[in-house]
Design a protein around this motif. Structure first.
Motif, PDB file in Angstrom:
ATOM      1  N   PRO A 106      -3.944  -9.539  -2.128  1.00 43.60           N
ATOM      2  CA  PRO A 106      -3.998  -8.069  -2.229  1.00 43.60           C
ATOM      3  C   PRO A 106      -3.797  -7.465  -0.834  1.00 43.60           C
ATOM      4  O   PRO A 106      -4.508  -7.816   0.100  1.00 43.60           O
ATOM      5  CB  PRO A 106      -5.417  -7.795  -2.747  1.00 43.60           C
ATOM      6  N   HIS A 107      -2.821  -6.576  -0.718  1.00 42.41           N
ATOM      7  CA  HIS A 107      -2.470  -6.026   0.603  1.00 42.41           C
ATOM      8  C   HIS A 107      -3.077  -4.652   0.825  1.00 42.41           C
ATOM      9  O   HIS A 107      -3.232  -3.877  -0.119  1.00 42.41           O
ATOM     10  CB  HIS A 107      -0.947  -5.927   0.733  1.00 42.41           C
ATOM     11  N   PHE A 108      -3.365  -4.347   2.084  1.00 44.65           N
ATOM     12  CA  PHE A 108      -3.793  -2.999   2.448  1.00 44.65           C
ATOM     13  C   PHE A 108      -2.540  -2.166   2.731  1.00 44.65           C
ATOM     14  O   PHE A 108      -1.738  -2.518   3.598  1.00 44.65           O
ATOM     15  CB  PHE A 108      -4.678  -3.042   3.695  1.00 44.65           C
ATOM     16  N   GLY A 109      -2.403  -1.076   1.970  1.00 46.06           N
ATOM     17  CA  GLY A 109      -1.272  -0.170   2.216  1.00 46.06           C
ATOM     18  C   GLY A 109      -1.780   1.165   2.691  1.00 46.06           C
ATOM     19  O   GLY A 109      -1.769   1.478   3.874  1.00 46.06           O
ATOM     20  N   CYS A 110      -2.274   1.968   1.741  1.00 51.69           N
ATOM     21  CA  CYS A 110      -2.726   3.325   2.063  1.00 51.69           C
ATOM     22  C   CYS A 110      -4.233   3.418   2.222  1.00 51.69           C
ATOM     23  O   CYS A 110      -4.736   4.300   2.904  1.00 51.69           O
ATOM     24  CB  CYS A 110      -2.284   4.271   0.954  1.00 51.69           C
ATOM     25  N   GLY A 111      -4.957   2.525   1.531  1.00 51.88           N
ATOM     26  CA  GLY A 111      -6.418   2.591   1.557  1.00 51.88           C
ATOM     27  C   GLY A 111      -6.976   3.769   0.796  1.00 51.88           C
ATOM     28  O   GLY A 111      -8.146   4.115   0.964  1.00 51.88           O
ATOM     29  N   ALA A 112      -6.168   4.394  -0.046  1.00 52.67           N
ATOM     30  CA  ALA A 112      -6.597   5.632  -0.719  1.00 52.67           C
ATOM     31  C   ALA A 112      -6.139   5.702  -2.176  1.00 52.67           C
ATOM     32  O   ALA A 112      -5.943   6.791  -2.704  1.00 52.67           O
ATOM     33  CB  ALA A 112      -6.071   6.836   0.051  1.00 52.67           C
ATOM     34  N   ASN A 113      -5.950   4.537  -2.802  1.00 53.53           N
ATOM     35  CA  ASN A 113      -5.564   4.518  -4.229  1.00 53.53           C
ATOM     36  C   ASN A 113      -4.253   5.259  -4.486  1.00 53.53           C
ATOM     37  O   ASN A 113      -4.100   5.941  -5.489  1.00 53.53           O
ATOM     38  CB  ASN A 113      -6.695   5.090  -5.102  1.00 53.53           C
ATOM     39  N   GLU A 114      -3.327   5.111  -3.561  1.00 53.88           N
ATOM     40  CA  GLU A 114      -2.059   5.836  -3.701  1.00 53.88           C
ATOM     41  C   GLU A 114      -0.843   4.913  -3.815  1.00 53.88           C
ATOM     42  O   GLU A 114       0.219   5.363  -4.232  1.00 53.88           O
ATOM     43  CB  GLU A 114      -1.826   6.730  -2.463  1.00 53.88           C
ATOM     44  N   CYS A 115      -0.953   3.646  -3.410  1.00 53.28           N
ATOM     45  CA  CYS A 115       0.268   2.841  -3.304  1.00 53.28           C
ATOM     46  C   CYS A 115       0.302   1.597  -4.187  1.00 53.28           C
ATOM     47  O   CYS A 115       1.370   1.070  -4.467  1.00 53.28           O
ATOM     48  CB  CYS A 115       0.497   2.417  -1.853  1.00 53.28           C
ATOM     49  N   GLY A 116      -0.852   1.080  -4.597  1.00 55.20           N
ATOM     50  CA  GLY A 116      -0.884  -0.078  -5.490  1.00 55.20           C
ATOM     51  C   GLY A 116      -0.731  -1.436  -4.812  1.00 55.20           C
ATOM     52  O   GLY A 116      -0.779  -2.463  -5.486  1.00 55.20           O
ATOM     53  N   ALA A 117      -0.573  -1.461  -3.491  1.00 61.09           N
ATOM     54  CA  ALA A 117      -0.373  -2.754  -2.815  1.00 61.09           C
ATOM     55  C   ALA A 117      -1.601  -3.660  -2.923  1.00 61.09           C
ATOM     56  O   ALA A 117      -1.498  -4.874  -2.799  1.00 61.09           O
ATOM     57  CB  ALA A 117      -0.033  -2.520  -1.338  1.00 61.09           C
ATOM     58  N   CYS A 118      -2.756  -3.057  -3.154  1.00 58.00           N
ATOM     59  CA  CYS A 118      -4.014  -3.812  -3.194  1.00 58.00           C
ATOM     60  C   CYS A 118      -4.454  -4.117  -4.621  1.00 58.00           C
ATOM     61  O   CYS A 118      -5.588  -4.569  -4.825  1.00 58.00           O
ATOM     62  CB  CYS A 118      -5.104  -2.993  -2.510  1.00 58.00           C
ATOM     63  N   ASN A 119      -3.595  -3.869  -5.605  1.00 52.81           N
ATOM     64  CA  ASN A 119      -4.036  -3.988  -6.996  1.00 52.81           C
ATOM     65  C   ASN A 119      -4.487  -5.392  -7.356  1.00 52.81           C
ATOM     66  O   ASN A 119      -3.868  -6.386  -6.977  1.00 52.81           O
ATOM     67  CB  ASN A 119      -2.904  -3.568  -7.950  1.00 52.81           C
ATOM     68  N   VAL A 134      -6.361  -2.401 -11.110  1.00 51.70           N
ATOM     69  CA  VAL A 134      -7.073  -1.362 -10.360  1.00 51.70           C
ATOM     70  C   VAL A 134      -6.794  -1.534  -8.873  1.00 51.70           C
ATOM     71  O   VAL A 134      -6.486  -2.640  -8.410  1.00 51.70           O
ATOM     72  CB  VAL A 134      -8.602  -1.402 -10.593  1.00 51.70           C
ATOM     73  N   ALA A 135      -6.937  -0.443  -8.160  1.00 51.14           N
ATOM     74  CA  ALA A 135      -6.762  -0.472  -6.700  1.00 51.14           C
ATOM     75  C   ALA A 135      -8.047  -1.006  -6.080  1.00 51.14           C
ATOM     76  O   ALA A 135      -9.093  -0.344  -6.142  1.00 51.14           O
ATOM     77  CB  ALA A 135      -6.453   0.925  -6.192  1.00 51.14           C
ATOM     78  N   SER A 136      -7.980  -2.193  -5.491  1.00 45.83           N
ATOM     79  CA  SER A 136      -9.211  -2.786  -4.949  1.00 45.83           C
ATOM     80  C   SER A 136      -9.691  -2.048  -3.707  1.00 45.83           C
ATOM     81  O   SER A 136     -10.858  -2.136  -3.343  1.00 45.83           O
ATOM     82  CB  SER A 136      -9.017  -4.277  -4.654  1.00 45.83           C
ATOM     83  N   CYS A 137      -8.805  -1.277  -3.053  1.00 46.73           N
ATOM     84  CA  CYS A 137      -9.249  -0.505  -1.883  1.00 46.73           C
ATOM     85  C   CYS A 137     -10.188   0.618  -2.285  1.00 46.73           C
ATOM     86  O   CYS A 137     -10.955   1.109  -1.468  1.00 46.73           O
ATOM     87  CB  CYS A 137      -8.043   0.083  -1.135  1.00 46.73           C
ATOM     88  N   ASP A 138     -10.111   1.011  -3.553  1.00 49.38           N
ATOM     89  CA  ASP A 138     -10.883   2.153  -4.039  1.00 49.38           C
ATOM     90  C   ASP A 138     -11.930   1.703  -5.062  1.00 49.38           C
ATOM     91  O   ASP A 138     -12.370   2.493  -5.889  1.00 49.38           O
ATOM     92  CB  ASP A 138      -9.913   3.163  -4.673  1.00 49.38           C
TER      93      ASP A 138
END
Ligand code: FES
Ligand code: FES
Length: 156
Positions: free
Chosen positions: A36-49, A57-61
């Motif tokens: 799972p990658h860090f992209g925006c950190g704000a549930n906006e990009c899906g890189a961390c899904n 789900v966005a794991s950053c959020d």
């Protein structure tokens, strides 16, 4: 520190951490899951899904406390180099990536869709990936890859 238990890629897991920390932080740090990658950190990009239950789900959020006793799947639990998931084979076959940064999150959104719908339409795939951004513009090939994987899975 409270101990929070959940199943990570099918393995019973317990972590001692602040329950308000993000799941992404725990996965990439303490648990060594760097898929799972860090992209925006704000549930906006899906890189961390990741998948929780059968939903991406966005794991950053996602706070750690919210996954207690749940099933969490990261891209590491989807397939391996020796035994790739049909989605992973299809992404390679369709060359559905350029830099690949977005792909772990996209694979998890697509895998969650295929858990709920084995025969998605192109519109279903686009809707499922609506919140996954790809800066390289691989979207059309990504949709083709998901449909290819779905066809392979229904033929099995
Ligand atoms: S890093 Fe989580 S949605 Fe962008
Ligand atoms: S392949 Fe580069 S961001 Fe999607």
């Amino acid at each position: 520190m409270p101990s929070i238990r959940f199943r990570l890629n099918g393995v019973e897991t317990a972590v001692e951490a602040d329950p308000d920390r993000s799941l992404l932080e725990l996965l990439r740090g303490q648990l060594g899951m760097t898929g799972p990658h860090f992209g925006c950190g704000a549930n906006e990009c899906g890189a961390c899904n990741v998948i929780i239950g059968d939903r991406a789900v966005a794991s950053c959020d996602t706070p750690l406390w919210s996954v207690a006793d749940k099933d969490v799947t990261t891209v590491e639990g989807l397939g391996s180099a020796q035994n790739p998931h049909p989605l992973q084979r299809a992404f390679i076959a369709e060359q559905a990536l350029q830099c690949g940064y977005c792909v772990p999150g996209i694979l998890m959104s697509a895998a969650a869709l295929l858990m709920r719908n084995r025969n998605p339409s192109s519109d279903d795939v686009k809707a499922a990936l609506d919140r996954n951004l790809c800066r390289c513009g691989s979207h059309n090939r990504i949709v083709r890859a998901v449909l290819r994987a779905a066809a392979e899975m229904t033929a099995q």
